[in-house]
Design a protein around this motif. Structure first.
Motif: not given
Length: 152
Positions: A4-15
């Motif tokens: 995502l644009a914010c680059g925060c690893p906690g915002s990455h899409v995960q299943t």
């Protein structure tokens, strides 16, 4: 994973892969039913793979705190997005939800809101998003009382 644009690893899409969930007999604890990350509507991209063919749960932020069986009664077998219609910048929510519905074969939508007036906006946004999507998706709104009981 999508970045995502914010680059925060906690915002990455995960299943989140889980085996059959049951109460742990030794501890009596109920396991989490959450199957994906992120959940915050602002962070969920309409292209997230777990949205395809999903039963979508749109939850007001306060509901899981008030309703004790939220995981078992609502998250189980659904994909969760959450938002606060009072405190969030909700201006992009209708379009984002409409994009989620348009781009994925959403099977059903359940909206959980609190009985307080400010929460009703989330249900209205979901209804408008379904309308704007041009799809006929079943929508249910579940209202939770501030005492934690389900009203509807």
């Amino acid at each position: 994973m999508n970045k995502l644009a914010c680059g925060c690893p906690g915002s990455h899409v995960q299943t989140i892969e889980r085996n059959e969930t049951n109460t742990n007999a030794a501890t009596g604890r109920l396991p989490s039913e959450l199957r994906q990350w992120p959940t915050q509507l602002h962070l969920v991209p309409p292209s997230a793979p777990w949205l395809q063919n999903a039963h979508l749960l749109i939850a007001a932020d306060c509901v899981p705190f008030a309703y004790g069986d939220f995981h078992r009664d609502f998250i189980k077998d659904r994909v969760l997005v959450n938002a606060c219609p009072k405190l969030d910048d909700t201006s992009p929510y209708v379009e984002k939800l409409a994009a989620i519905i348009r781009q994925n074969d959403i099977q059903s939508i359940t909206v959980t809101i609190m009985e307080v007036p400010c929460c009703r906006g989330l249900g209205l946004m979901a209804q408008e998003a379904v309308k704007q999507s041009g799809k006929d998706v079943p929508l249910e709104i579940a209202v939770i009382g501030i005492d934690g009981t389900r009203r509807s």
